[in-house]
Design a protein around this motif. Sequence first.
Motif, PDB file in Angstrom:
ATOM      1  N   SER A 263       0.828  -1.203   0.000  1.00 13.03           N
ATOM      2  CA  SER A 263       0.000   0.000   0.000  1.00 13.03           C
ATOM      3  C   SER A 263       0.866   1.259   0.000  1.00 13.03           C
ATOM      4  N   TYR A 264       1.930   1.228   0.793  1.00  6.70           N
ATOM      5  CA  TYR A 264       2.858   2.354   0.870  1.00  6.70           C
ATOM      6  C   TYR A 264       3.519   2.599  -0.493  1.00  6.70           C
ATOM      7  N   LEU A 265       3.990   1.513  -1.125  1.00  2.00           N
ATOM      8  CA  LEU A 265       4.647   1.634  -2.430  1.00  2.00           C
ATOM      9  C   LEU A 265       3.677   2.159  -3.488  1.00  2.00           C
ATOM     10  N   ALA A 266       2.450   1.616  -3.479  1.00  2.00           N
ATOM     11  CA  ALA A 266       1.449   2.080  -4.441  1.00  2.00           C
ATOM     12  C   ALA A 266       1.141   3.555  -4.225  1.00  2.00           C
ATOM     13  N   GLY A 267       1.129   3.964  -2.949  1.00  2.00           N
ATOM     14  CA  GLY A 267       0.895   5.371  -2.633  1.00  2.00           C
ATOM     15  C   GLY A 267       1.995   6.267  -3.165  1.00  2.00           C
ATOM     16  N   THR A 268       3.250   5.834  -3.014  1.00  2.00           N
ATOM     17  CA  THR A 268       4.357   6.643  -3.535  1.00  2.00           C
ATOM     18  C   THR A 268       4.314   6.721  -5.063  1.00  2.00           C
ATOM     19  N   ALA A 269       3.806   5.650  -5.695  1.00  2.00           N
ATOM     20  CA  ALA A 269       3.723   5.637  -7.161  1.00  2.00           C
ATOM     21  C   ALA A 269       2.664   6.609  -7.664  1.00  2.00           C
ATOM     22  N   PHE A 270       1.453   6.514  -7.087  1.00  2.00           N
ATOM     23  CA  PHE A 270       0.400   7.365  -7.640  1.00  2.00           C
ATOM     24  C   PHE A 270       0.481   8.808  -7.159  1.00  2.00           C
ATOM     25  N   THR A 271       1.230   9.064  -6.099  1.00  2.00           N
ATOM     26  CA  THR A 271       1.433  10.451  -5.674  1.00  2.00           C
ATOM     27  C   THR A 271       2.118  11.252  -6.777  1.00  2.00           C
ATOM     28  N   LYS A 272       3.052  10.616  -7.472  1.00  2.00           N
ATOM     29  CA  LYS A 272       3.751  11.303  -8.566  1.00  2.00           C
ATOM     30  C   LYS A 272       3.078  11.081  -9.918  1.00  2.00           C
ATOM     31  N   SER A 273       2.608   9.862 -10.154  1.00  2.00           N
ATOM     32  CA  SER A 273       2.118   9.513 -11.490  1.00  2.00           C
ATOM     33  C   SER A 273       0.604   9.578 -11.633  1.00  2.00           C
ATOM     34  N   TYR A 274      -0.083   9.795 -10.539  1.00  2.00           N
ATOM     35  CA  TYR A 274      -1.539   9.968 -10.519  1.00  2.00           C
ATOM     36  C   TYR A 274      -2.304   8.685 -10.867  1.00  2.00           C
ATOM     37  N   VAL A 275      -3.607   8.794 -10.752  1.00  2.00           N
ATOM     38  CA  VAL A 275      -4.478   7.651 -10.979  1.00  2.00           C
ATOM     39  C   VAL A 275      -5.232   7.854 -12.296  1.00  2.00           C
ATOM     40  N   GLY A 276      -6.437   7.260 -12.423  1.00  2.00           N
ATOM     41  CA  GLY A 276      -7.158   7.360 -13.683  1.00  2.00           C
ATOM     42  C   GLY A 276      -8.655   7.363 -13.472  1.00  2.00           C
ATOM     43  N   TYR A 277      -9.374   6.923 -14.472  1.00  2.00           N
ATOM     44  CA  TYR A 277     -10.826   7.020 -14.448  1.00  2.00           C
ATOM     45  C   TYR A 277     -11.488   6.100 -13.426  1.00  2.00           C
ATOM     46  N   VAL A 278     -10.817   5.044 -13.003  1.00  2.00           N
ATOM     47  CA  VAL A 278     -11.389   4.220 -11.932  1.00  2.00           C
ATOM     48  C   VAL A 278     -11.642   5.092 -10.709  1.00  2.00           C
ATOM     49  N   HIS A 279     -10.654   5.877 -10.360  1.00  2.00           N
ATOM     50  CA  HIS A 279     -10.781   6.733  -9.174  1.00  2.00           C
ATOM     51  C   HIS A 279     -11.787   7.858  -9.371  1.00  2.00           C
ATOM     52  N   ALA A 280     -11.792   8.447 -10.536  1.00  2.00           N
ATOM     53  CA  ALA A 280     -12.720   9.554 -10.782  1.00  2.00           C
ATOM     54  C   ALA A 280     -14.168   9.098 -10.628  1.00  2.00           C
ATOM     55  N   VAL A 281     -14.485   7.939 -11.189  1.00  2.00           N
ATOM     56  CA  VAL A 281     -15.839   7.398 -11.075  1.00  2.00           C
ATOM     57  C   VAL A 281     -16.124   6.968  -9.638  1.00  2.00           C
ATOM     58  N   ALA A 282     -15.164   6.307  -9.002  1.00  2.00           N
ATOM     59  CA  ALA A 282     -15.353   5.829  -7.623  1.00  2.00           C
ATOM     60  C   ALA A 282     -15.594   6.988  -6.666  1.00  2.00           C
ATOM     61  N   HIS A 283     -14.858   8.077  -6.830  1.00  2.00           N
ATOM     62  CA  HIS A 283     -15.040   9.232  -5.940  1.00  2.00           C
ATOM     63  C   HIS A 283     -16.452   9.800  -6.045  1.00  2.00           C
ATOM     64  N   SER A 284     -16.970   9.893  -7.255  1.00  2.00           N
ATOM     65  CA  SER A 284     -18.314  10.434  -7.417  1.00  2.00           C
ATOM     66  C   SER A 284     -19.364   9.515  -6.796  1.00  2.00           C
ATOM     67  N   LEU A 285     -19.156   8.208  -6.888  1.00  2.00           N
ATOM     68  CA  LEU A 285     -20.087   7.251  -6.285  1.00  2.00           C
ATOM     69  C   LEU A 285     -20.038   7.323  -4.762  1.00  2.00           C
ATOM     70  N   GLY A 286     -18.846   7.524  -4.220  1.00  2.00           N
ATOM     71  CA  GLY A 286     -18.728   7.665  -2.774  1.00  2.00           C
ATOM     72  C   GLY A 286     -19.408   8.921  -2.274  1.00  2.00           C
ATOM     73  N   GLY A 287     -19.249  10.005  -3.014  1.00  2.00           N
ATOM     74  CA  GLY A 287     -19.857  11.257  -2.608  1.00  2.00           C
ATOM     75  C   GLY A 287     -21.375  11.227  -2.674  1.00  2.00           C
ATOM     76  N   GLN A 288     -21.921  10.623  -3.721  1.00  2.00           N
ATOM     77  CA  GLN A 288     -23.359  10.615  -3.917  1.00  2.00           C
ATOM     78  C   GLN A 288     -24.077   9.592  -3.053  1.00  2.00           C
ATOM     79  N   TYR A 289     -23.490   8.392  -2.942  1.00  2.00           N
ATOM     80  CA  TYR A 289     -24.203   7.293  -2.287  1.00  2.00           C
ATOM     81  C   TYR A 289     -23.506   6.741  -1.042  1.00  2.00           C
TER      82      TYR A 289
END
Length: 420
Positions: A263-289
Motif C-alpha cells: 500500500s505504501y509503495l502504491a501510494g508513492t507511485a500514484f502520488t507522482k504519477s496519478y491515478v485514472g478514471y477508476v478513481h474519478a468514477v469511484a469518488h463520485s459514487l462515494g460522494g453521492q451514495y
Amino acid sequence: MHTLKKLYCRCFQISFRAALPLMPYREPKLIDGFSGVSKVLRKHNITRLLLVTDPGVYSLGLTTPLEQILKKAGITCIVYKDTVANPTSANVEDAKNLYLKKHCQALLAFGGGSSMDCAKGVGARLARPNKSLAKMEGILHVMHKLPLLIAVPTTAGTGSETTLAAVITDADTHHKYAINDFSLIPHYAVLEPEVTVGLPAQLTATTGMDALTHAIEAYIGHSTTKQTRKAAIEAIQLIFQYLPVAYKNGKNRTARKEMLRASYLAGTAFTKSYVGYVHAVAHSLGGQYGIPHGLANSVLLPIVLEAYGSAAHKKLAHLARITKLSSSPDDTTAANAFIAHIRKMNASMNIPTTLAGIRDEDIPKLARYADKEANPLYPVPILWDDKQLALMYHLVQENKEKENNSHAETGHRDYTGISA
C-alpha cells in the motif's frame, strides 16, 4: 472527447510531467513502531496533539496502546473519533475546532483513508484559516505549511500515508472532491501490522484492491517515472502474492506486513504519477451514495481496464508477463489474462460485480463530476468525456448484474462509443 479538449488535456499532462523533477515531492519518514512516535514528538517539542480517527477504530481499542505510550511520555493526546467513511467538510470543521480549543500543536491520523483525509483537511484549514475547503479543490490551492502530521494506517489500501491528496465530501451538496497539494504529504508514517490484524476479511479485500488500483493506474498512465514504475510493479507483485493470504487468514502477520508495504509503495507511485478514471468514477459514487471507496474501485477496476482497450494493452501485457500471468507475445492476449486475474481475485474474495443504489437520473451529474476531477489532471491511457464516462456507471449498476455476470468469463461487454 472533442479534439481541442483532448489537445488541452495532453498538453497539460506533458507540462506537468516535465515539471516533475522540479516539484517538492517527498516521502514520509518511517517511524519504527508506536514507541518511536513519542520520540519524534519530543524532538519537535510537541506536548499536545490531536489524534483523528473513526468510531470503529476507536471502539476496537486500536488507539489505546499509542495513547498509553504518549501519556507515559507526558504528551497530551486529544481524540477526535467521529470521522465518517467518505469524510465530510463538517468532520473537518469539527476536528479543526477541537484542535484549536485544546491548543494542540500537531496532528496524528489513525485509521484508514477517511481518517487521514480528515486530518489532512484539518491541517489545510489550520494552514489557510480564511480559505474554505471547497476553494482548495484541485491542485496546489493550499500552498502553506501544515502542522506536523503523522499517519498510522490501519488498512493496507489507501496509501494516504504517502500522498498529497485529501478527498472530502461537501456536507451540503454531497459533492466529493480532491485537494492536491505537496503540503498535505504526512511528515511521518508508522507501518504497524498489529493494528491491521483484526481487519475484517471483506475490508481486507476491498482495501487491498484499492491499493492494487493505485499501483495499476499509476503504472499505465502517461506520467510515469523509473521510480514510480518500479514501486508500482513491486506493489502489484506483493498484492497478488499476499492479499489472498491476508484475506483467508487475517492473523498472518507476514501477509499483513507485506500488504502495508504494498500500500505504501502504491501510494508513492500514484502520488507522482496519478491515478485514472477508476478513481474519478469511484469518488463520485462515494460522494453521492456513500459507497466505500475500496469497494467501488474493486468493482470498477477490471471494467475500466477492459474499456481502455488497446490503449492500455502494452503496459498491461508487461504487467501480466512480469507477474507470470501470461507468457504470450501478443499484447492483447497477455493484457486480457491480467484483467481476467483481477476478476478472479475479486470473485475469490466475494467482491460483487455491481454496486447497489446507482440511479439512472444521477448518472449525467456523476459523470460530469468524474470528468471535472480527471480531466486534464489524470494522464489516462485514453481520454474520455462525461458522456463516455457515463457508460462506466451503467456497467456497474446492480440491475446490470445478470448481464455483467454473463460476460464475466468472456470479458466481452459492449463498449460502443467509449473509445471514440
